[in-house]
Design a protein around this motif. Structure first.
Motif, PDB file in Angstrom:
ATOM      1  N   PRO B   5       0.820  -1.199   0.000  1.00 25.32           N
ATOM      2  CA  PRO B   5       0.000   0.000   0.000  1.00 25.32           C
ATOM      3  C   PRO B   5       0.861   1.259   0.000  1.00 25.32           C
ATOM      4  CG  PRO B   5      -0.332  -1.294   2.020  1.00 25.32           C
ATOM      5  CD  PRO B   5       0.766  -1.945   1.250  1.00 25.32           C
ATOM      6  N   LEU B   6       0.317   2.326  -0.565  1.00 24.27           N
ATOM      7  CA  LEU B   6       0.987   3.617  -0.459  1.00 24.27           C
ATOM      8  C   LEU B   6       0.603   4.212   0.890  1.00 24.27           C
ATOM      9  CD1 LEU B   6       2.609   5.897  -2.061  1.00 24.27           C
ATOM     10  CD2 LEU B   6       0.363   6.957  -2.356  1.00 24.27           C
ATOM     11  N   ARG B   7       1.617   4.493   1.710  1.00 32.44           N
ATOM     12  CA  ARG B   7       1.329   5.080   3.020  1.00 32.44           C
ATOM     13  C   ARG B   7       1.596   6.569   2.942  1.00 32.44           C
ATOM     14  NH1 ARG B   7       2.311   0.904   7.790  1.00 32.44           N
ATOM     15  NH2 ARG B   7       1.573   2.732   8.882  1.00 32.44           N
ATOM     16  N   PHE B   8       0.597   7.369   3.294  1.00 26.91           N
ATOM     17  CA  PHE B   8       0.835   8.806   3.279  1.00 26.91           C
ATOM     18  C   PHE B   8       0.260   9.500   4.501  1.00 26.91           C
ATOM     19  CE2 PHE B   8      -3.315  10.494   1.907  1.00 26.91           C
ATOM     20  CZ  PHE B   8      -3.904   9.402   1.275  1.00 26.91           C
ATOM     21  N   LYS B  84      -6.897   0.268  -8.365  1.00 27.00           N
ATOM     22  CA  LYS B  84      -5.482   0.266  -8.738  1.00 27.00           C
ATOM     23  C   LYS B  84      -4.535   0.150  -7.559  1.00 27.00           C
ATOM     24  CE  LYS B  84      -5.873   2.755 -13.062  1.00 27.00           C
ATOM     25  NZ  LYS B  84      -6.040   4.132 -13.531  1.00 27.00           N
ATOM     26  N   ARG B  85      -4.942   0.563  -6.380  1.00 31.49           N
ATOM     27  CA  ARG B  85      -3.975   0.627  -5.295  1.00 31.49           C
ATOM     28  C   ARG B  85      -4.653   0.662  -3.929  1.00 31.49           C
ATOM     29  NH1 ARG B  85       1.080   4.608  -5.983  1.00 31.49           N
ATOM     30  NH2 ARG B  85       2.570   3.015  -5.417  1.00 31.49           N
ATOM     31  N   LYS B  86      -3.899   0.184  -2.922  1.00 28.08           N
ATOM     32  CA  LYS B  86      -4.345   0.317  -1.533  1.00 28.08           C
ATOM     33  C   LYS B  86      -3.637   1.506  -0.898  1.00 28.08           C
ATOM     34  CE  LYS B  86      -4.939  -4.556  -0.494  1.00 28.08           C
ATOM     35  NZ  LYS B  86      -4.346  -5.661   0.245  1.00 28.08           N
ATOM     36  N   PHE B  87      -4.325   2.137   0.046  1.00 27.99           N
ATOM     37  CA  PHE B  87      -3.747   3.300   0.718  1.00 27.99           C
ATOM     38  C   PHE B  87      -3.904   3.184   2.236  1.00 27.99           C
ATOM     39  CE2 PHE B  87      -5.237   4.652  -3.450  1.00 27.99           C
ATOM     40  CZ  PHE B  87      -4.133   5.311  -3.953  1.00 27.99           C
ATOM     41  N   ILE B  88      -2.883   3.655   2.953  1.00 27.85           N
ATOM     42  CA  ILE B  88      -2.998   3.833   4.401  1.00 27.85           C
ATOM     43  C   ILE B  88      -2.685   5.291   4.691  1.00 27.85           C
ATOM     44  CG2 ILE B  88      -2.181   3.180   6.698  1.00 27.85           C
ATOM     45  CD1 ILE B  88      -1.319   0.497   5.586  1.00 27.85           C
ATOM     46  N   LEU B 111       4.792   9.330   1.466  1.00 24.13           N
ATOM     47  CA  LEU B 111       4.418  10.582   0.811  1.00 24.13           C
ATOM     48  C   LEU B 111       3.655  11.456   1.807  1.00 24.13           C
ATOM     49  CD1 LEU B 111       2.853  10.900  -2.700  1.00 24.13           C
ATOM     50  CD2 LEU B 111       1.485  11.651  -0.766  1.00 24.13           C
ATOM     51  N   ALA B 112       3.731  12.774   1.605  1.00 25.26           N
ATOM     52  CA  ALA B 112       2.980  13.683   2.470  1.00 25.26           C
ATOM     53  C   ALA B 112       2.099  14.583   1.625  1.00 25.26           C
ATOM     54  CB  ALA B 112       3.937  14.528   3.301  1.00 25.26           C
ATOM     55  N   ILE B 113       0.859  14.757   2.074  1.00 28.97           N
ATOM     56  CA  ILE B 113       0.002  15.778   1.457  1.00 28.97           C
ATOM     57  C   ILE B 113      -0.011  16.972   2.397  1.00 28.97           C
ATOM     58  CG2 ILE B 113      -2.322  16.362   0.725  1.00 28.97           C
ATOM     59  CD1 ILE B 113      -2.811  13.478   0.060  1.00 28.97           C
ATOM     60  N   LEU B 114       0.485  18.100   1.902  1.00 30.21           N
ATOM     61  CA  LEU B 114       0.476  19.327   2.696  1.00 30.21           C
ATOM     62  C   LEU B 114      -0.693  20.184   2.241  1.00 30.21           C
ATOM     63  CD1 LEU B 114       3.256  18.587   3.814  1.00 30.21           C
ATOM     64  CD2 LEU B 114       4.009  20.876   3.279  1.00 30.21           C
TER      65      LEU B 114
END
Lengths: 296, 608
Positions: B5-8, B84-88, B111-114
């Protein structure tokens, strides 16, 4: 698609917890999450069996098929099973019907769990809770600190960074460790399929005797279930998304009688799995309150 | 394609609409179930801030206190997936007082969302978030300029904020910034590109996140695996369990065990079901070896070429996470991968002002403060710099008494290579020297309030031992403060250093075979613990001279209590500075009740 990283992370957590524990134990509730957790524990210490016993807090109100499955898994894993029932609660006749789900859960689950932990002096307790299950669980650490009396203080949680877990506690304090924290319901099912992990057949749809209670189908698993005057259970094709005490666990109508069809249904589900659990919604912020008191 | 998973992490303050954005993403990716939507609608009417409309923020603020106050207190982890993808997602609070929680969320993020409010642009807190993100090693940042609906979806505003942020990011060494105009409330550019920002031309936020590539540069790097557990079910089997932190491993591969440096070859790579052909980064496995080698928890298995450094002194970035400030010189437990050692911060090089990045002198670090520090460990450990490998370069500090997690650190580099230092193996050891003197080398440590009788007792004991032909020496608080420690005052930090020096001197003297009598107030448990840890088990005797404060104050031999009461003497133990009584002293003497002679007899009895 199956994520092997989740498996490796959980194994790392289990090993880390055991390395820091004086007397660890794994809570085994017989459900699908427990089944996955047990499987991961066996993997973590292969070729040895896991160096801790299983503990089942038995309310005496579980489904008959759960007790049968428990016996099978204990034999297969070669692990020791400890069971505990709150004898005072049992003697007082505490049950989910006359006492309400909230009081019943407190006495027969939360209190019973605390009794069992104190009785054996376990300092590290594995639980199969996942963060995606419920809002207060989303905030809980993987290594969750409990003060004396097993209380959880959500405002005083230890910071938990990277994969570095602080396993130090003072005498009387305990840690609850949740190796499945980062798994989702879909992950659990996909893993059960990929690893061919045995599960209780109640998860698959079958014709079962049920009655309608509070918008949910409740299976009449034995003669203790109080029927309304003149009422008799109807037979419907149902399955369970989670398993707990049978009088408090709602079934869903479903034709999914294979793992593949269960997974297909789960991925397309429009309701959360805990919807069937009556105890989650019996009071506002109910899970958070139960957790503070020591519930898993 | 990876299935990891993409961890953000999402960073932004209460008003930036962070929780609203996450709630919106969960909803749009169909990860909110109908029963949850129903209770959300109910909660929105009760606690919502959107005048009765569905308030997506309530989906993520899970604790009762948060919902009542409309703020996020703690890190919450959310899970959703698209085809398409899993996210945490780690949803973390934006206030300055929650820096530690943001660092916690960032520690495992790719990754970071600011979030930035389009009306306000880049604020101090945006810079703070970017600085923490950069320090925690996140290399990909999405700049989400939110509330575009409130600035008329104006391109110029978006461009201005973007270019201002790009400068900030460049200064912090963040290599990748993706900017996106958003309205979390209205749903613009959350899933699909919005018709109201035709000038944008990029993907919606979810599409952007789906497409982000996760680099695994460490997958082909040299093999590293911290040993978590030795699996030894019976005499025939012995395996080292761990999770691969870098590279890959196969049977027959040579490995070196650090810090010992012993080399062997892998016999089997074991996982459930039996021997495997090999394993790679991220896998939890068990290794067996061709030779009978000594390997234990906390060791690092590594390929013999390009083996990592082993060191006992580091420079590191440190985030302080406890209400009780960092004290230089005080020993803490340090956990680095599976290794736990004792560490002290030897100096705080500077504190980093988290909003501006300015460096300032500091004698301690308080809650949520960040500093660059030098650390000294009681034994050398193998590591990689944090910038090279997060798993092998990150550590936590744990208080030795309360067991709180008090700090989180990232190793920058070793100050000296412990590999190059060889402790002189002393042929004539402590026991040999003491034997020649016909005694056992011991440290008798008197602790108690000023005026409790520590020095008097130590002197009497010294005379008695001397007449018995024992070799002794007294270290007294007043004497040492006139010489060795005359540069130290009475602040908490100075008192810690005072005791550290005295303990080290006592250690050297007892290594020389002497019976050392130390008479120091030594008010803090953790410093007495530090002193105790310097000595072999049984050679440190803590004597608690327990005289009530009233009695000490009545005696007031040096007139210090009177001075302290008049306010002329600050930080005086018992008056305005705490004395932490020993919990398990070897001897507890109630010097106010029993005679001095009987106290001395009690100590002599313990010594014999």
């Amino acid at each position: 698609m199956l994520d092997r990283g989740l498996e490796s992370e959980s194994i790392e957590i289990i090993r880390e917890a055991v390395a820091g524990a004086a007397k660890p134990v794994m809570l085994y509730s017989i459900g699908k999450d427990s089944s996955v957790m047990l499987h991961l524990a066996r993997k973590a210490f292969y070729p040895a069996p896991p160096p801790f016993p299983l503990l089942h807090v038995d309310t005496t109100w579980k489904f008959k098929e759960m007790y049968a499955h428990r016996a099978r898994m204990v034999a297969e894993s070669g692990m020791t099973l400890l069971t505990h029932t709150n004898q005072e609660g049992l003697a007082a006749g505490v049950n989910p019907f006359t006492h309400g789900s909230s009081y019943y859960t407190d006495v027969m689950k939360t209190e019973a769990l605390k009794q069992a932990l104190d009785l054996h002096g376990f300092d590290v307790v594995f639980g199969g809770a996942r963060r995606d299950e419920e809002k207060s669980r989303a905030k809980e650490r993987i290594f969750s600190f409990r003060s004396k009396g097993h209380r959880w203080d959500p405002k005083k949680q230890r910071p938990e960074l990277w994969n570095l877990y602080n396993t130090h506690i003072q005498p009387g304090e305990t840690l609850r460790v949740f190796p499945l924290s980062n798994w989702t319901e879909a992950d659990i099912w996909e893993y059960i399929r990929a690893e061919e992990i045995p599960i209780v057949p109640l998860y698959l749809a079958k014709a079962r005797p049920v009655v309608r209670r509070g918008g949910a189908w409740i299976m009449v698993d034995d003669e203790r279930y109080p029927l309304e005057p003149g009422e008799s259970p109807e037979v419907r094709r149902v399955r369970f998304r989670t398993l707990g005490c049978y009088p408090l666990t709602g079934a869903v109508e479903s034709g999914a009688d294979t793992l593949d069809s269960v997974i297909a249904e789960t991925l397309g589900a429009r309701n959360s799995e805990r919807q069937g659990r009556l105890i989650d919604s019996d009071q506002p912020g109910s899970m958070e309150k139960k957790k503070q008191e020591g519930y898993f | 394609m990876t299935t990891r998973p993409l961890r953000f992490i999402t960073c932004g303050s209460v008003d930036d609409g962070k929780s609203t954005l996450i709630g919106r993403m969960l909803h749009e990716s169909k990860c909110v179930f109908e029963d949850q939507m129903e209770s959300l609608a109910k909660d929105s009417r009760q606690f919502g801030t959107q005048s009765g409309k569905v308030d997506f923020a309530l989906l993520v603020d899970g604790l009762q206190a948060e919902r009542e106050q409309g703020i996020t207190i703690d890190v919450a982890y959310r899970f959703f997936s698209t085809p398409k993808r899993k996210f945490i997602v780690a949803d973390t609070p934006g206030h300055e007082q929650y820096t530690r929680n943001m660092a916690t969320g960032a520690s495992t993020a790719d990754l970071a969302i600011l979030l930035v409010d389009a009306r306000k642009g880049i604020l101090t807190q945006t810079r703070r978030h970017a600085r923490i993100v950069a320090m925690m090693g996140i290399r990909k940042v999405v700049l989400a300029i939110n509330k575009m609906d409130l600035v008329g979806y104006e391109e110029a505003t978006f461009r201005r904020i973007t270019s201002e942020f790009e400068e900030v990011a460049a200064g912090l060494g963040i290599p990748s910034v993706m900017a996106i105009p958003l309205s979390a409330l209205e749903g613009d550019n959350v899933v699909a590109p919005s018709g109201r920002t035709p000038w944008y031309g990029g993907l919606g936020l979810l599409g952007l996140l789906e497409g982000v590539a996760l680099e695994e540069p460490l997958g082909s790097a040299p093999f590293r695996m911290p040993v978590q557990w030795i699996n030894r079910p019976n005499a025939e089997f012995r395996g080292a369990c761990g999770r691969i932190a870098q590279g890959r491993i196969r049977p027959k591969d040579p490995v070196r065990i650090l810090p010992s440096g012993v080399e062997t070859r892998v016999k089997e790579v074991l996982a459930w079901g039996g021997p495997q052909g090999g394993a790679e980064i991220g896998d939890s496995i068990t290794l067996t070896f061709e030779d009978e080698v000594d390997v234990s928890r906390g060791d690092l298995l590594t390929s013999p070429e390009d083996a990592p450094q082993v060191a006992d002194q580091f420079e590191a970035n440190l985030i302080w996470m406890s209400e009780h400030p960092l004290v230089a010189g005080r020993p803490y437990l340090l956990k680095l991968h599976a290794k736990e050692v004792t560490a002290t911060v030897t100096s705080i090089k500077h504190a980093v002002e988290v909003n501006t990045g300015a460096h300032g002198a500091a004698r301690s670090l308080g809650l949520n403060e960040i500093g660059v520090v030098n650390l000294s460990l009681n034994q050398p450990v193998p590591f990689e710099p944090y910038a090279t490998n997060r798993t092998l370069g990150s550590f936590i500090l744990v208080d030795k008494l309360t067991f709180e997690t008090v700090g989180a650190g990232m190793i920058q580099f070793a100050l000296r290579r412990a590999m190059n230092i060889h402790w002189q193996a002393l042929e004539v050891d402590r026991a040999a020297r003491a034997r020649l003197m016909g005694q056992k080398a011991t440290c008798v440590w008197f602790t108690g309030l000023s005026g409790s009788g520590k020095s008097t007792l130590a002197n009497l004991l010294d005379k008695r031992l001397h007449t018995e032909g024992k070799h002794t020496y007294i270290l007294d608080g007043d004497n040492v403060r006139h010489g060795l420690n005359r540069d130290l005052g009475f602040t908490e930090a100075d008192r810690v250093e005072n005791i550290r020096r005295v303990a080290e001197v006592a250690k050297l003297m007892s290594d020389a075979g002497l019976i050392v009598l130390v008479a120091f107030i030594s008010p803090f448990r953790s410093e007495r613990r530090m002193a105790r840890d310097l000595f072999p088990e049984g050679d440190f005797i803590e004597v608690f001279v327990d005289t009530p404060l009233e009695e000490c104050e009545r005696r007031d031999v040096k007139g210090l209590y009177a001075k302290a009461r008049r306010g002329e003497l600050r930080n005086f133990t018992g008056i305005d500075s705490a004395y932490e009584p020993p919990e398990h002293p070897e001897l507890h003497l109630r010097a106010g009740e029993s005679s001095l002679d009987s106290c001395v007899e009690a100590i002599l009895k313990h010594l014999s």
